[in-house]
Design an enzyme around this catalytic site. Structure first.
Site, PDB file in Angstrom:
ATOM      1  N   SER A 179       0.816  -1.206   0.000  1.00 36.29           N
ATOM      2  CA  SER A 179       0.000   0.000   0.000  1.00 36.29           C
ATOM      3  C   SER A 179       0.858   1.268   0.000  1.00 36.29           C
ATOM      4  O   SER A 179       1.660   1.473  -0.901  1.00 36.29           O
ATOM      5  CB  SER A 179      -0.964  -0.047   1.199  1.00 36.29           C
ATOM      6  OG  SER A 179      -1.955   0.932   1.108  1.00 36.29           O
TER       7      SER A 179
ATOM      8  N   HIS B  42      -2.761  -1.037  -4.762  1.00 34.70           N
ATOM      9  CA  HIS B  42      -4.218  -0.928  -4.903  1.00 34.70           C
ATOM     10  C   HIS B  42      -4.636   0.537  -4.809  1.00 34.70           C
ATOM     11  O   HIS B  42      -3.868   1.385  -4.332  1.00 34.70           O
ATOM     12  CB  HIS B  42      -4.931  -1.757  -3.835  1.00 34.70           C
ATOM     13  CG  HIS B  42      -4.633  -1.324  -2.423  1.00 34.70           C
ATOM     14  ND1 HIS B  42      -5.157  -0.177  -1.865  1.00 34.70           N
ATOM     15  CD2 HIS B  42      -3.856  -1.870  -1.457  1.00 34.70           C
ATOM     16  CE1 HIS B  42      -4.736  -0.047  -0.629  1.00 34.70           C
ATOM     17  NE2 HIS B  42      -3.931  -1.066  -0.356  1.00 34.70           N
TER      18      HIS B  42
END
Length: 234
Positions: free
Chosen positions: A112, A135
Site C-alpha cells: 500500500s 491498490h
C-alpha cells in the site's frame, strides 16, 4: 554504574518509543538505520494491539540524520502493511529530499503506502520472498457521498501515482494497470507482486538482502566522499 544504568534506561526507552537501538546523534556509525514496520500511523492513534510506525517519530529522526555530519547514509528497512496515506507520503517526501545517500530494503512486505516509501530512496532492494500490494486509495469509516469526496480521493491517488512513477522506473500505464487489476485480490482490486516481479516492472531496482543494501549504500557514500573531495558537492 549509575551512568551505565542511565545509558541502559535510555536505550530501552528509545527502543520502546522509536523502535531504534540508537538515534542519529549517537555517533556510533556513519549509517543511520530507520525501520518502518507494522502500520504507518497518521493523525489517528491506532489500537494498542497494532504494531505501528508513528510518522511524528520518523520525521524528527530524518531531520537529525540530515543535520548530523557524522551520518553519511540512511538505510530504510520496510516490513509494513501500509497505513495513513498522507503520513506515508510525508515520510516518502522526507526520504526523497535527503541530501545524503539512501537505500531502501523491503523485507516481508512493502504494501500500500509502503510502495512510495520504498521507491523514495536513491536505490531500492527487495528480498526475493517479499511482496508489495498495489491498490487504489481506500477510506475506512463513514464516507460522505458527494462529488467533492471522490475528487479528493482522485487527487490523492494521483499524488501517489505521480510520486511512485517519478521515483522509480515503472511506467505510469503499468502502475495503473497493477493498481486497478480485478480478480487477483480476494476482496478488493489491485495486485500483489513478489520480489522478482517488482524488479521486472521497474518498481524496485534489484533483488537483495541486508548485505547487498549495505554494500550499495557504502558504495554511494564513497562516491559522495569522492565528489566532495573534488569540490563537486558542497
Amino acid at each position: 554504574m549509575p551512568q551505565q544504568d542511565d545509558k541502559r534506561s535510555t536505550t530501552v526507552d528509545t527502543i520502546q518509543q522509536l523502535g531504534q537501538t540508537n538515534t542519529p546523534t549517537s555517533g556510533e556509525s556513519n549509517i543511520y538505520c530507520m525501520s518502518i514496520i507494522g502500520q504507518v500511523e497518521g493523525h489517528l492513534i491506532l489500537p494498542p494491539q497494532n504494531k505501528t510506525t508513528k510518522y511524528e517519530h520518523l520525521i524528527p529522526q530524518l531531520v537529525a540524520a540530515e543535520q548530523n555530519p557524522k551520518i553519511e547514509g540512511v538505510l530504510v528497512v520496510l516490513n509494513t502493511v501500509g497505513g495513513d496515506v498522507e503520513a506515508g507520503l510525508a515520510i516518502a517526501e522526507m526520504i526523497a529530499s535527503l541530501s545524503k545517500p539512501t537505500v531502501a530494503l523491503v523485507l516481508g512486505g512493502g504494501h500500500s503506502i509502503g510502495v512510495p516509501i520504498a521507491v523514495s530512496a536513491n536505490y531500492s532492494l527487495i528480498a526475493e520472498t517479499a511482496t508489495m500490494t498495489i491498490h487504489p486509495i481506500r477510506l475506512n469509516g463513514l464516507v460522505i457521498g458527494v462529488p467533492q469526496t471522490f475528487e479528493y480521493l482522485d487527487k490523492m491517488q494521483e499524488r501517489v501515482i505521480r510520486f511512485v512513477t517519478r521515483h522509480s522506473r515503472v511506467a505510469e500505464e503499468k502502475f495503473k494497470e497493477l493498481m486497478f487489476k480485478t480478480g487477483e485480490l480476494t476482496r478488493d482490486i489491485g495486485t500483489t507482486v513478489i520480489g522478482s516481479d517488482a524488479v521486472r516492472y521497474g518498481l524496485i531496482d534489484g533483488i537483495g538482502g541486508l548485505g547487498d543494501a549495505m554494500k550499495e549504500l557504502n558504495r554511494r557514500i564513497e562516491e559522495r566522499r569522492s565528489m566532495k573531495s573534488g569540490g563537486m558537492v558542497q
